[in-house]
Scaffold this active site. Sequence first.
Site, PDB file in Angstrom:
ATOM      1  N   ASP A 130      -5.478  -6.232  -7.423  1.00 12.10           N
ATOM      2  CA  ASP A 130      -4.026  -6.261  -7.215  1.00 12.10           C
ATOM      3  C   ASP A 130      -3.344  -6.902  -8.417  1.00 12.10           C
ATOM      4  O   ASP A 130      -3.963  -7.671  -9.156  1.00 12.10           O
ATOM      5  CB  ASP A 130      -3.676  -7.097  -5.979  1.00 12.10           C
ATOM      6  CG  ASP A 130      -3.983  -6.395  -4.664  1.00 12.10           C
ATOM      7  OD1 ASP A 130      -4.355  -5.210  -4.669  1.00 12.10           O
ATOM      8  OD2 ASP A 130      -3.841  -7.059  -3.609  1.00 12.10           O
ATOM      9  N   ARG A 180      -2.987   2.087  -9.092  1.00 15.62           N
ATOM     10  CA  ARG A 180      -2.028   2.121  -7.990  1.00 15.62           C
ATOM     11  C   ARG A 180      -0.681   1.753  -8.587  1.00 15.62           C
ATOM     12  O   ARG A 180      -0.543   0.705  -9.224  1.00 15.62           O
ATOM     13  CB  ARG A 180      -2.401   1.078  -6.929  1.00 15.62           C
ATOM     14  CG  ARG A 180      -1.316   0.899  -5.851  1.00 15.62           C
ATOM     15  CD  ARG A 180      -1.458  -0.417  -5.105  1.00 15.62           C
ATOM     16  NE  ARG A 180      -2.691  -0.508  -4.364  1.00 15.62           N
ATOM     17  CZ  ARG A 180      -3.291  -1.670  -4.087  1.00 15.62           C
ATOM     18  NH1 ARG A 180      -2.780  -2.825  -4.503  1.00 15.62           N
ATOM     19  NH2 ARG A 180      -4.418  -1.689  -3.414  1.00 15.62           N
TER      20      ARG A 180
HETATM   21  C1  LIG Z   1      -0.504  -0.253  -0.744  1.00 12.34           C
HETATM   22  C2  LIG Z   1       0.407  -1.215  -1.445  1.00 12.34           C
HETATM   23  C3  LIG Z   1      -0.135  -2.136  -2.323  1.00 12.34           C
HETATM   24  C4  LIG Z   1       0.699  -2.996  -3.035  1.00 12.34           C
HETATM   25  N1  LIG Z   1       0.157  -3.830  -3.988  1.00 12.34           N
HETATM   26  C5  LIG Z   1       0.982  -4.580  -4.728  1.00 12.34           C
HETATM   27  C6  LIG Z   1       0.488  -5.350  -5.827  1.00 12.34           C
HETATM   28  O1  LIG Z   1      -0.706  -5.367  -6.132  1.00 12.34           O
HETATM   29  N2  LIG Z   1       1.382  -6.085  -6.535  1.00 12.34           N
HETATM   30  C7  LIG Z   1       2.723  -6.091  -6.244  1.00 12.34           C
HETATM   31  O2  LIG Z   1       3.490  -6.735  -6.944  1.00 12.34           O
HETATM   32  N3  LIG Z   1       3.202  -5.391  -5.197  1.00 12.34           N
HETATM   33  C8  LIG Z   1       2.380  -4.651  -4.438  1.00 12.34           C
HETATM   34  N4  LIG Z   1       2.900  -3.911  -3.409  1.00 12.34           N
HETATM   35  C9  LIG Z   1       4.292  -4.157  -2.936  1.00 12.34           C
HETATM   36  C10 LIG Z   1       5.302  -3.323  -3.682  1.00 12.34           C
HETATM   37  O3  LIG Z   1       5.393  -3.768  -5.020  1.00 12.34           O
HETATM   38  C11 LIG Z   1       6.694  -3.392  -3.029  1.00 12.34           C
HETATM   39  O4  LIG Z   1       7.130  -4.716  -2.980  1.00 12.34           O
HETATM   40  C12 LIG Z   1       6.726  -2.839  -1.616  1.00 12.34           C
HETATM   41  O5  LIG Z   1       5.908  -1.716  -1.474  1.00 12.34           O
HETATM   42  C13 LIG Z   1       8.164  -2.418  -1.247  1.00 12.34           C
HETATM   43  O6  LIG Z   1       8.582  -1.412  -2.132  1.00 12.34           O
HETATM   44  P1  LIG Z   1       8.796   0.125  -1.696  1.00 12.34           P
HETATM   45  O7  LIG Z   1       8.207   0.966  -2.764  1.00 12.34           O
HETATM   46  O8  LIG Z   1       8.226   0.357  -0.352  1.00 12.34           O
HETATM   47  O9  LIG Z   1      10.345   0.367  -1.766  1.00 12.34           O
HETATM   48  P2  LIG Z   1      11.609  -0.427  -1.241  1.00 12.34           P
HETATM   49  O10 LIG Z   1      12.761   0.115  -1.984  1.00 12.34           O
HETATM   50  O11 LIG Z   1      11.389  -1.906  -1.245  1.00 12.34           O
HETATM   51  O12 LIG Z   1      11.674   0.018   0.272  1.00 12.34           O
HETATM   52  C14 LIG Z   1      11.931   1.367   0.654  1.00 12.34           C
HETATM   53  C15 LIG Z   1      11.962   1.448   2.169  1.00 12.34           C
HETATM   54  O13 LIG Z   1      10.665   1.169   2.666  1.00 12.34           O
HETATM   55  C16 LIG Z   1      10.713   0.408   3.849  1.00 12.34           C
HETATM   56  N5  LIG Z   1      10.096  -0.914   3.597  1.00 12.34           N
HETATM   57  C17 LIG Z   1       9.704  -1.414   2.397  1.00 12.34           C
HETATM   58  N6  LIG Z   1       9.145  -2.633   2.555  1.00 12.34           N
HETATM   59  C18 LIG Z   1       9.197  -2.915   3.868  1.00 12.34           C
HETATM   60  C19 LIG Z   1       8.768  -4.016   4.657  1.00 12.34           C
HETATM   61  N7  LIG Z   1       8.192  -5.087   4.133  1.00 12.34           N
HETATM   62  N8  LIG Z   1       8.983  -3.953   6.007  1.00 12.34           N
HETATM   63  C20 LIG Z   1       9.554  -2.872   6.556  1.00 12.34           C
HETATM   64  N9  LIG Z   1       9.977  -1.790   5.863  1.00 12.34           N
HETATM   65  C21 LIG Z   1       9.802  -1.813   4.540  1.00 12.34           C
HETATM   66  C22 LIG Z   1      12.166   0.288   4.203  1.00 12.34           C
HETATM   67  O14 LIG Z   1      12.513   1.377   5.011  1.00 12.34           O
HETATM   68  C23 LIG Z   1      12.843   0.412   2.843  1.00 12.34           C
HETATM   69  O15 LIG Z   1      14.159   0.838   2.943  1.00 12.34           O
HETATM   70  C24 LIG Z   1       2.095  -2.992  -2.754  1.00 12.34           C
HETATM   71  C25 LIG Z   1       2.627  -2.065  -1.878  1.00 12.34           C
HETATM   72  C26 LIG Z   1       1.821  -1.175  -1.235  1.00 12.34           C
HETATM   73  C27 LIG Z   1       2.447  -0.163  -0.330  1.00 12.34           C
END
Ligand SMILES: Cc1cc2nc3c(=O)[nH]c(=O)nc-3n(C[C@H](O)[C@H](O)[C@H](O)COP(=O)(O)OP(=O)(O)OC[C@H]3O[C@@H](n4cnc5c(N)ncnc54)[C@H](O)[C@@H]3O)c2cc1C
Length: 316
Positions: A130, A180
Amino acid sequence: MLRDSFLFLSRAGWAQTAITRFPLAWQMASRFVAGETIDAAIAVIRALNAKGLDVTLDFLGESMTNEAEATHAANEYVCALEQIAASGVRSNVSIKLTQFGLDLDYDFCLRNVRRVAEKARAVGTFLRVDMEGTPHTDRTLQLVRDLRQDFDNVGTVLQAYLYRAEQDLIELAGNGTRIRLCKGAYQEPPDKAFPLKADVDANYVKLAKILLDLAHSAAPADDAGRGPPLAALATHDEQMITAAKTHIAEKSIPRDRFEFQMLYGVRRDLQEQLAREGFAVRAYVPYGTHWYPYFMRRLAERPANVWFFVSNLFKR
Ligand SMILES: Cc1cc2nc3c(=O)[nH]c(=O)nc-3n(C[C@H](O)[C@H](O)[C@H](O)COP(=O)(O)OP(=O)(O)OC[C@H]3O[C@@H](n4cnc5c(N)ncnc54)[C@H](O)[C@@H]3O)c2cc1C
């Protein structure tokens, strides 16, 4: 503002002590966390597999302050990999390097991670490193490069909110490192990361297209079929997913070249819908007792989660 406050709280020891005292905090965190034990996590993985979802398993923990804790984390991952193999579930693992001692000593951390990479290879699975905050970016990527000298079952994560992400993506995915792509979950200064969400989103789409094209043109890895594809798009954002799907259709990119990834407990409907459409989908499933910072980052991502949490806290 709210996002920054929760990201600040995720790192504050006093807040952790105060918040985790409320039983309701765990009750709410458990929406995003499979349980406190590996047995609970395996049961969740089995249920997700039955719905057509693959999994990456995360033993929660970060910012370890001594070698004993970091060694314990590696031991736990070795046991988890044995359990994955013994139970026959479809899951690889994701780790955080500060949990493995990155802040203590680089070489110690590398030795610790190597043990897990070896076990992952022995049971025929994959280890994803990660990405944490920018104080760790260079060392994380260096450790991944070092590991990949000996292990091709190791990949990592890039964050679209960082200006440097495009350059890192071209270097790493270009040499076959499985990536990723996520937006990024930490609090970062404006000289390192796009401050505006619209710019992060635009960069995510741009990088997703580059990653998909690299995955399209890359030769299949030796462990193709067992290991994950070169490209993993980690997002719950339907606009990002639609843009990716459009690009995939326009370029006729085969579906075995990429997967979508989402967090356990977030947009389950979307995860299952994509799987029904025939896309590979992997859920990120955390377990363990160190759930506080992970939970705070999930609250930071979505204001609705925060209001629900705070209003319930004060109802009791
Ligand atoms: C499989 C996976 C691994 C990840 N690994 C890392 C990593 O190694 N390092 C890192 O910095 N980040 C990591 N992340 C987190 C990522 O960087 C984002 O902070 C997170 O995915 C929210 O961004 P989004 O792309 O979903 O879009 P956003 O614009 O944040 O959200 C889009 C929509 O998704 C839904 N949503 C998003 N988050 C949530 C939540 N917490 N609860 C409920 N609904 C939500 C809502 O409907 C929102 O309107 C990971 C995410 C995923 C999915």
